[in-house]
Structure formats: structure tokens, C-alpha cells
Enzyme design. Structure first.
Site, short mmCIF file in Angstrom:
data_model
loop_
_atom_site.label_atom_id
_atom_site.label_comp_id
_atom_site.label_asym_id
_atom_site.label_seq_id
_atom_site.Cartn_x
_atom_site.Cartn_y
_atom_site.Cartn_z
N LYS A 24 -5.65 -19.47 -0.72
CA LYS A 24 -4.34 -18.77 -0.49
C LYS A 24 -3.60 -19.11 -1.70
O LYS A 24 -3.74 -19.57 -2.49
CB LYS A 24 -4.17 -19.00 0.89
CG LYS A 24 -5.15 -18.27 2.04
CD LYS A 24 -5.13 -16.63 1.83
CE LYS A 24 -6.32 -16.00 2.79
NZ LYS A 24 -6.56 -14.91 2.25
N ARG A 42 -4.44 -24.32 1.77
CA ARG A 42 -3.34 -24.52 3.07
C ARG A 42 -4.12 -25.36 3.99
O ARG A 42 -3.28 -26.09 4.73
CB ARG A 42 -3.46 -23.20 3.76
CG ARG A 42 -2.50 -22.15 2.94
CD ARG A 42 -2.31 -20.94 3.54
NE ARG A 42 -1.13 -20.17 3.10
CZ ARG A 42 -0.99 -18.90 2.97
NH1 ARG A 42 -1.68 -17.88 3.85
NH2 ARG A 42 0.16 -18.33 2.59
N GLN A 49 -8.59 -7.65 0.94
CA GLN A 49 -8.18 -7.27 -0.64
C GLN A 49 -9.02 -6.79 -1.35
O GLN A 49 -8.88 -5.86 -2.29
CB GLN A 49 -7.58 -8.40 -1.19
CG GLN A 49 -6.20 -8.92 -0.31
CD GLN A 49 -5.47 -10.28 -1.23
OE1 GLN A 49 -6.34 -10.77 -2.08
NE2 GLN A 49 -4.63 -10.61 -0.45
N ARG A 58 -5.58 -18.84 -8.61
CA ARG A 58 -6.41 -18.34 -7.56
C ARG A 58 -7.81 -17.18 -8.06
O ARG A 58 -7.39 -16.86 -9.13
CB ARG A 58 -5.38 -17.20 -6.59
CG ARG A 58 -4.35 -18.15 -5.84
CD ARG A 58 -3.72 -17.30 -4.99
NE ARG A 58 -4.30 -16.92 -3.92
CZ ARG A 58 -3.93 -16.00 -2.97
NH1 ARG A 58 -2.53 -15.40 -3.02
NH2 ARG A 58 -4.51 -15.36 -1.86
N ARG A 71 0.87 -1.26 0.18
CA ARG A 71 -0.02 -0.18 0.01
C ARG A 71 0.92 1.17 -0.03
O ARG A 71 0.54 2.11 -0.55
CB ARG A 71 -0.83 0.09 1.16
CG ARG A 71 -1.96 -1.05 0.96
CD ARG A 71 -2.46 -1.45 2.34
NE ARG A 71 -3.96 -2.28 2.23
CZ ARG A 71 -3.92 -3.67 1.90
NH1 ARG A 71 -2.74 -4.20 2.07
NH2 ARG A 71 -5.10 -4.21 2.38
N ASP A 92 -3.61 -15.36 7.84
CA ASP A 92 -2.43 -15.64 7.26
C ASP A 92 -1.51 -16.56 8.50
O ASP A 92 -0.52 -17.28 7.95
CB ASP A 92 -1.36 -14.69 6.76
CG ASP A 92 -2.14 -13.81 5.62
OD1 ASP A 92 -2.75 -14.64 4.98
OD2 ASP A 92 -1.78 -12.69 5.32
C1 S3P Z 1 -4.08 -9.05 2.57
C2 S3P Z 1 -5.37 -9.59 2.93
C3 S3P Z 1 -5.48 -11.34 3.15
C4 S3P Z 1 -4.26 -11.66 3.41
C5 S3P Z 1 -3.09 -11.38 2.68
C6 S3P Z 1 -2.79 -9.87 2.74
C7 S3P Z 1 -4.05 -7.57 2.38
O1 S3P Z 1 -6.19 -11.61 2.15
O2 S3P Z 1 -4.50 -13.09 3.38
O3 S3P Z 1 -2.13 -11.89 2.91
O4 S3P Z 1 -3.02 -6.91 2.34
O5 S3P Z 1 -5.04 -6.87 2.11
P1 S3P Z 1 -7.72 -11.68 1.92
O6 S3P Z 1 -8.23 -10.20 1.79
O7 S3P Z 1 -7.88 -12.26 0.51
O8 S3P Z 1 -8.33 -12.41 3.05
#
Ligand code: S3P
Length: 456
Positions: free
Chosen positions: A361, A365, A183, A136, A35, A334
Site C-alpha cells: 500500500k 503497513r 484497482q 509500488r 471514478r 484500507d
Molecule cells: C481502491 C482499491 C484498493 C484500496 C484503495 C482504493 C479503489 O486497492 O486499497 O485505497 O478505489 O479501487 P487495491 O485494489 O490495490 O486493493
């Protein structure tokens, strides 16, 4: 048919050895690092980032921002670890069409967030990634971004490679997340930055809020309302004047989790991990470990880069099994792989349900952890949305060789387990850890961990 082994892979083995001791600092937070580069690229003027994670995933986002017109350069190492970087941005709405495919490597976060950005720009970008990322699901971002007006052409199931044609006339949407995903929330908010009016995201369960925090840090107007059921409504006013701002990235709690659990499992250990980010939406694992009886203490609590941070002291502990509340999942999403490794050494059952997201993921996992733990002699049941692990109050026999399938957290989880398990554990390729934790092996060896490259 099995694929031929990659001649460049780096197999590694962990074995029980001496107690772990000493101080270490883990690399910068991966979520904040992605970010930081993105927000810097959208600001006019210079954004200095210190402590940036220089892992493969983040370097792919840096390259994508460069390909769309931002200047992104490494100035040198930061004093607190990681890198000092400078981003010279183009302003909101000022990105330009990349001349080539954006290869996001292993990075789901990079791919989905950058797709959000492109959605409200009047150009086309093509995204691809490694074999893991190409498996994915992207439908979770292409669906809301289509409502904004972007057009996607991809493989069946919305998988990469995928072309995004952004819109010159984006519409502000109100979107309720169907899965708890920071995300997806961030992709919609990033698209909303170059959209007139108010973009609204409703999340039934709160997820990490680094995007909201950084939006404010750069001068955007973001209102967050908490719902009666504990969810959040986030309203972003589009087309703000972004002010370039310095960012000091704290150490990644998701990376700290690995040496920390190693210290809990290896008898006689006591280690300190400095400067770990403790955003409350990221600390579900630490809370769970404390419920399991882990001796974890926080010292030197302070604030850095707008996030709470502390040094964490972890000592060897006798762990007991617990039931992890499903609603805790977003704050430790995670960290389940390393929790499963800890649970395999605990006394009694550890019950994890409501964690179906783990199947999409960097790898599946739940499947890989269940398969690897069973191969190490652990008694468990696998469900569609979780695992029940029946620990015997001591580390399992171990001895398995684990196929990591391009998943950094599977690799680190089994190396940690191998430091405690009687016959150790091996992984097929240590290179995968470079996505989030370059230097993991050296850091563990520096604390006394018994890790060595395997002869093929
Ligand atoms: C993340 C959100 C998570 C996480 C990823 C980083 C982020 O994913 O698993 O490693 O930086 O917004 P999801 O939003 O798919 O849960």
C-alpha cells in the site's frame, strides 16, 4: 545515512483528553471521487459531481483528465461538504495525448485507473508519482493491459516513472485477477470501455464494485455473475454510448473509521458521523468492530448516488480481541491500520492473517504498524501476511514518535491511538493526511480531540 528532516513537515501530537462528542461529516469517498471524474471525462455533456473529495489524490486525477482533454472545474463547496464540480467530457475514445508527464502524486488508484484508460487510446502518456507511489508495483496492471495491446516501458519491477503507449486496436480480454484488487479490475474494465466486444474480468473474491455501479449509472451494459465459490464474473460490452450523469458522492467509510475508532477508545465518548457510504464491499471493519463489542449503530439509512448510506453513532466501548476471517480482507483492506490501533486497546488476541496486500500500500503497513505499536508498548507478532496483537484490555503506554513514510492512514491511526494511550503519540508529518482526509485534525479537534502541532 538518514535523510535530513523536511523543513516543511508538520509534526503533530495527540494526547488523552476529554470525551469526544458531537456530530461530524467526513469527506467524500475517495474511490468514488476518482471514478466520478474519470467517467465524467468519458461522457459527452456535463457531469455534475457533488460531495467530491478534494484531497490531493483526487486532484491529481482531475489534473490528468484535464491534461487529456476534458474540462474539469470546481464550481464551489457542496452543501453536504466536499466540492461541487463540473466535468465536460470528450466521449469514449476521445481522450488526447497529454503534453507533459502525468504526476499522480501519492495516488495508486488514480495511477492504475488512468493507465487502464490510456491502454486503449492511440497515444503515449508517461506516469510518475511521489516516492511512495514510485515504490509500488505496477506489474499487476501492466500485465493484463499488455494483453489488450498496450506497450509499457518502465523501471525494473514495473515501477514508475513508466510510459504507456496505448493501442489503436485493443483486444477484448478475459482476465482472472491473481490478487483481489479493485484497482486492477477497474483498470481492465476502463481499458475495455474503448475496446470492441466483451471484456471479462473474473475475481475469485469480490472487491469494491464502484466501477461496475458507475458504468451502469452512465449507461454501459455490465453483466455480473456470481460463481459457486463466491467470486464474480464481470462482462462489459465495449464502446457504449455514455450518458453524462449526476453523481452525489457519499462520505468515505475508510475516513469515517478514524473518528469512529477514536470514539470507541476515548472513555465517555459518543459521536455521530453523518452520511457515510455503506457499500457492503466496504464495511468489513465495522462488522469486525461490532464483533469486538463496539457500540456502533446506524441511523437514517437511505440511498445516495446509488450507494447505501447512513449516519453512524459510536460510543466508547470495552473491546475484546477477535480473529478476522482472511476472506474479509477486500472489504476492509484500507482499514487494517486503524483496526490494529483498536486491537492494541482490546482485551485478548486479535489475529489478522491473509492481509499480505498491506505490504504494497502507500507504505508497508504491516511493518510500520508493527514497529509503531511496539514502540508504544504493544505486545505483538508480525507475520508475512498479518499481525497477532495481544491487547491488555486498556490502551498501551504510547509515547512513540512515528515516521509516517508518506502514508496518510499510518498518520491517522497513530493520532487516534495517541488520544487514548497514556503518553499520547506523535507523527512526523500531518501533511500526508491531505491525500484522503483534508481537515482531519480540525474535525477531531471539533469533537474534543486533544491534538496539537509539535514544536520541532
Ligand atoms: C481502491 C482499491 C484498493 C484500496 C484503495 C482504493 C479503489 O486497492 O486499497 O485505497 O478505489 O479501487 P487495491 O485494489 O490495490 O486493493
Amino acid at each position: 545515512m538518514t535523510a535530513a528532516p523536511d523543513p516543511h513537515s508538520r509534526p503533530y501530537r495527540a494526547r488523552p483528553g476529554q470525551a469526544l462528542s458531537g456530530h461530524a461529516a467526513v469527506p467524500g469517498d475517495k474511490s468514488i471521487s476518482h471514478r466520478a471524474l474519470i467517467f465524467g471525462a468519458l461522457s459527452v455533456g456535463e457531469t455534475r459531481v457533488t460531495g467530491l473529495l478534494e484531497g490531493e489524490d483526487v486532484l491529481r486525477t482531475a489534473a490528468a483528465m484535464r491534461a487529456m482533454g476534458a474540462e474539469v472545474e470546481r464550481l464551489g463547496p457542496s452543501t453536504a461538504g466536499g466540492g461541487e464540480w463540473r466535468v465536460w467530457g470528450v466521449g469514449i475514445g476521445g481522450l488526447s495525448e497529454p503534453a507533459d508527464v502525468l504526476d499522480m502524486g501519492n495516488a495508486g488508484t488514480g495511477a492504475r485507473l488512468v493507465m487502464g484508460l490510456v491502454a486503449s487510446h492511440d497515444f503515449t502518456a508517461v506516469f510518475t508519482g511521489d516516492a511512495s507511489l514510485r515504490r509500488r508495483p505496477m506489474g499487476r496492471v501492466t500485465e493484463p493491459l499488455s494483453r489488450i495491446g498496450a506497450v509499457f516501458t518502465g523501471r525494473r519491477g514495473g515501477r514508475l516513472p513508466l510510459a504507456v503507449t496505448g493501442t489503436a486496436h485493443p483486444l477484448p480480454i478475459e482476465y482472472e485477477l491473481p490478487v483481489a484488487s479493485a484497482q486492477v479490475k477497474s483498470a481492465v474494465l476502463l481499458a475495455g470501455l474503448n475496446t470492441p466486444g466483451i471484456t471479462t474480468v473474473i475475481e475469485p473474491e469480490p472487491t469494491r464494485d464502484h466501477t461496475e455501479n458507475l458504468l451502469r449509472h452512465f449507461g454501459a451494459s455490465v453483466a455480473v455473475e456470481t460463481t459457486k465459490t463466491g467470486g464474480r464474473i464481470i462482462r462489459l460490452t465495449g464502446q457504449p454510448e455514455f450518458r453524462a450523469a449526476a453523481i452525489d458522492v457519499p462520505g468515505d467509510p475508510s475516513s469515517a473509521a478514524f473518528p469512529l475508532v477514536a470514539a470507541l477508545l476515548v472513555p465517555g465518548s459518543e459521536i455521530t458521523i453523518a452520511n457515510v457510504g455503506l457499500n457492503p464491499l466496504r464495511t468489513g471493519l465495522f462488522m469486525t468492530l461490532q464483533e469486538m463489542g463496539a457500540d456502533i449503530t446506524y441511523t437514517n439509512r437511505r440511498e445516495a448516488g446509488g450507494e447505501p448510506v447512513a449516519d453512524i453513532v459510536a460510543r466508547h466501548s470495552a473491546l475484546k480481541g477477535v480473529t478476522v476471517p482472511p476472506e474479509r480482507a477486500p472489504s476492509m483492506i484500507d482499514e487494517y491500520p486503524i483496526l490494529f490501533a483498536a486491537a492494541a486497546c482490546a482485551a485478548g488476541d486479535t489475529v489478522v492473517r491473509g492481509a499480505k496486500e498491506l505490504r504494497v500500500k502507500e507504505s508497508d503497513r504491516l511493518m510500520l504498524m508493527a514497529r509503531g505499536l511496539k514502540a508504544c508498548g504493544v505486545d505483538l507478532d508480525e507475520f508475512e501476511d498479518g499481525l497477532v496483537i495481544r491487547g491488555r484490555g486498556r490502551p498501551p503506554q504510547g509515547g512513540a514518535a512515528i515516521a509516517t513514510e508518506l502514508d496518510h492512514r499510518i498518520a491517522m491511526s497513530f493520532l487516534v491511538l495517541g488520544m487514548a494511550a497514556r503518553d499520547g503519540a506523535a507523527i512526523d508529518d500531518a501533511r500526508v493526511m491531505d491525500t484522503s482526509f483534508p481537515g482531519f485534525i480540525a474535525l477531531m479537534q471539533g469533537l474534543g480531540g486533544n491534538l496539537a502541532a509539535e514544536n520541532r
